[in-house]
Design a protein around this motif. Structure first.
Motif, PDB file in Angstrom:
ATOM      1  N   ALA A  84      -9.916  -2.374  -9.035  1.00 31.57           N
ATOM      2  CA  ALA A  84     -11.738  -1.842  -9.273  1.00 31.57           C
ATOM      3  C   ALA A  84     -12.750  -2.182  -9.703  1.00 31.57           C
ATOM      4  O   ALA A  84     -13.958  -1.951  -9.175  1.00 31.57           O
ATOM      5  N   LEU A  85     -12.226  -4.001  -9.891  1.00 30.25           N
ATOM      6  CA  LEU A  85     -13.687  -5.290  -9.475  1.00 30.25           C
ATOM      7  C   LEU A  85     -13.762  -4.940  -8.027  1.00 30.25           C
ATOM      8  O   LEU A  85     -14.690  -5.000  -6.919  1.00 30.25           O
ATOM      9  N   LEU A  86     -12.764  -5.983  -7.165  1.00 24.31           N
ATOM     10  CA  LEU A  86     -13.026  -6.191  -5.721  1.00 24.31           C
ATOM     11  C   LEU A  86     -12.755  -5.143  -4.624  1.00 24.31           C
ATOM     12  O   LEU A  86     -13.436  -5.111  -4.099  1.00 24.31           O
ATOM     13  N   GLY A  87     -12.011  -3.788  -5.215  1.00 28.16           N
ATOM     14  CA  GLY A  87     -11.376  -3.202  -4.053  1.00 28.16           C
ATOM     15  C   GLY A  87     -12.528  -2.518  -4.082  1.00 28.16           C
ATOM     16  O   GLY A  87     -13.182  -1.994  -3.486  1.00 28.16           O
ATOM     17  N   ILE A 308      -7.205  -2.965  -1.049  1.00 25.89           N
ATOM     18  CA  ILE A 308      -6.477  -3.645  -2.467  1.00 25.89           C
ATOM     19  C   ILE A 308      -6.297  -2.130  -3.351  1.00 25.89           C
ATOM     20  O   ILE A 308      -5.544  -2.114  -4.288  1.00 25.89           O
ATOM     21  N   ILE A 309      -7.415  -0.870  -3.226  1.00 25.41           N
ATOM     22  CA  ILE A 309      -6.884   0.110  -3.992  1.00 25.41           C
ATOM     23  C   ILE A 309      -5.565   1.184  -3.524  1.00 25.41           C
ATOM     24  O   ILE A 309      -5.194   1.660  -4.406  1.00 25.41           O
ATOM     25  N   GLY A 310      -5.554   1.126  -2.376  1.00 34.62           N
ATOM     26  CA  GLY A 310      -4.452   1.490  -1.854  1.00 34.62           C
ATOM     27  C   GLY A 310      -2.934   1.388  -1.877  1.00 34.62           C
ATOM     28  O   GLY A 310      -2.389   1.321  -2.842  1.00 34.62           O
ATOM     29  N   CYS A 311      -2.805  -0.529  -2.192  1.00 32.39           N
ATOM     30  CA  CYS A 311      -2.194  -0.325  -2.845  1.00 32.39           C
ATOM     31  C   CYS A 311      -1.869  -1.144  -4.125  1.00 32.39           C
ATOM     32  O   CYS A 311      -0.550  -0.654  -4.954  1.00 32.39           O
ATOM     33  N   LEU A 316       0.823   1.754  -8.380  1.00 30.20           N
ATOM     34  CA  LEU A 316       1.444   3.341  -9.386  1.00 30.20           C
ATOM     35  C   LEU A 316       2.032   4.062  -9.231  1.00 30.20           C
ATOM     36  O   LEU A 316       2.918   4.502  -9.916  1.00 30.20           O
ATOM     37  N   GLY A 317       2.788   4.897  -8.278  1.00 29.87           N
ATOM     38  CA  GLY A 317       4.015   5.556  -7.713  1.00 29.87           C
ATOM     39  C   GLY A 317       5.337   4.041  -7.520  1.00 29.87           C
ATOM     40  O   GLY A 317       6.071   5.784  -8.629  1.00 29.87           O
ATOM     41  N   SER A 318       5.597   3.404  -7.619  1.00 28.27           N
ATOM     42  CA  SER A 318       5.972   2.470  -7.912  1.00 28.27           C
ATOM     43  C   SER A 318       6.662   2.916  -9.134  1.00 28.27           C
ATOM     44  O   SER A 318       7.976   3.002  -9.763  1.00 28.27           O
TER      45      SER A 318
END
Length: 358
Positions: A84-87, A308-311, A316-318
């Motif tokens: 949320a911050l860097l991504g 980064i957001i995608g990661c 979350l999914g994992s």
């Protein structure tokens, strides 16, 4: 207690905690300005105050022997902060320019904290705070030994570059006695509201059968980190890359040191669960990945922010897929993490294009 009342209490406590934490941040910054603190130390003070909701929630959970919620809030919020911050900040701004010395200065501390325990955290965090308190001018004073002189010169440049970036982002007016009283009152309100928020979140999670790791690592982690996310997007929109990086790394470092490891020395965390270990591994990998891209590209680009957001979404999914399992499968835990590691290493190993190097 009726579920509707618990929802109302949780929502109200979250709003009060997060809203009052902003008041706490502004008053502490004014007090720090009156005490003559540098911009870098003011940023550290702001990070401590902004982290009050997640730190209080985590400590409350640990006191009630809810280790998964306590660890999940802290480590989960750190993973959320990176996204949320860097991504998101990089996506909004398009390009966040950073000095490599600033990335190294904060990155060494962030990587160390992501890897080790309390004693090593304090061994790295306390000298880091001491360096920030000295400021660039004092670090430039002559030193007799060549090694010490070179190290002091490097630190002086790094701290000065960070202070230059923070000067416009954090520049409060001088505080007065009323600011100290308001800060004390705000701190009490934040603590009480955060305790109530954690208790109601735990009660709602138990009622709906939500695993503790999800309650702490996803719900509370995201809710308590919203003020930092809003502040980061604001800084990114103004092009204050170093200020945003400092906010992210300082927030995560203080979360671990104050909100997790220090209380754990007193209350104990118990045996680490697979879910907590999974979150910690993602925190380490995403921290090193973000710092690697920031150093190589001299900043964080929009593509890196999206990555980064995608990661984080994969994380979350994992986590959600394995939260109810006593023995999570490797295909849902290790494989997604290793895939991110391989993709990150491949991307970092790729020769930058000319505009990347510039």
């Amino acid at each position: 207690m009726p579920v509707s009342l618990s929802v109302l209490l949780f929502t109200g406590a979250a709003a009060v905690s997060l809203g009052t934490s902003y008041l706490l941040v502004t008053r502490l910054e004014r007090i720090g300005q009156r005490l003559g603190l540098s911009e870098a130390l003011l940023g550290m003070v702001a990070a401590v105050a902004a982290n009050a909701p997640e730190i209080t929630s985590a400590v409350t959970a640990l006191i009630h022997h809810q280790g998964k919620i306590g660890a999940g809030v802290i480590i989960g919020s750190n993973v959320f902060n990176l996204a949320a911050l860097l991504g998101l900040g990089a996506v909004v701004a398009g390009q966040l320019a950073l000095h490599r010395k600033v990335v190294l200065l904060g990155g060494v501390v962030a990587g160390w904290i992501a890897l080790v325990g309390l004693a090593a955290v304090l061994a790295m965090l306390l000298p880091y705070v001491a360096v920030l308190s000295l400021g660039g001018a004092r670090l430039r004073r002559p030193r007799h030994r060549p090694v010490v002189r070179r190290a002091a010169a490097w630190l002086a440049v790094a701290v000065t570059e960070e202070e230059q970036e923070l000067e416009e982002a954090i520049h409060p007016r001088r505080g007065h006695g009323i600011d100290a009283l308001l800060a004390a009152a705000a701190l009490v309100i934040v603590v009480l509201a955060s305790v109530l928020m954690e208790q109601e979140a735990s009660r709602l999670g138990s009622h709906f059968g939500i695993p503790e790791i999800v309650t702490g690592g996803v719900v509370l982690a995201a809710v308590t980190s919203l003020p930092n996310a809003v502040a980061a997007v604001y800084l990114a929109a103004r092009g204050r890359g170093a200020a945003m990086l400092s906010t992210t790394l300082n927030s995560n470092a203080l979360n671990v040191a104050v909100g997790l490891l220090l209380p754990a020395v007193i209350t104990g965390l118990g045996s680490p669960s697979p879910e907590v270990t999974l979150i910690a591994a993602w925190y380490l990998v995403l921290t090193l990945a973000a710092l690697g891209f920031a150093y190589r590209n001299r900043g964080v680009r929009r593509a890196t922010g999206g990555f980064i957001i995608g990661c984080y979404l994969v994380f979350l999914g994992s986590l959600l897929a394995t939260a109810r399992s006593d023995a999570p499968s490797l295909s849902l835990t290790v494989v997604p993490l290793l895939t991110v590691v391989v993709v990150t290493c491949a991307a970092l190993a790729r020769r930058p294009r000319h505009h990347d190097r510039s």
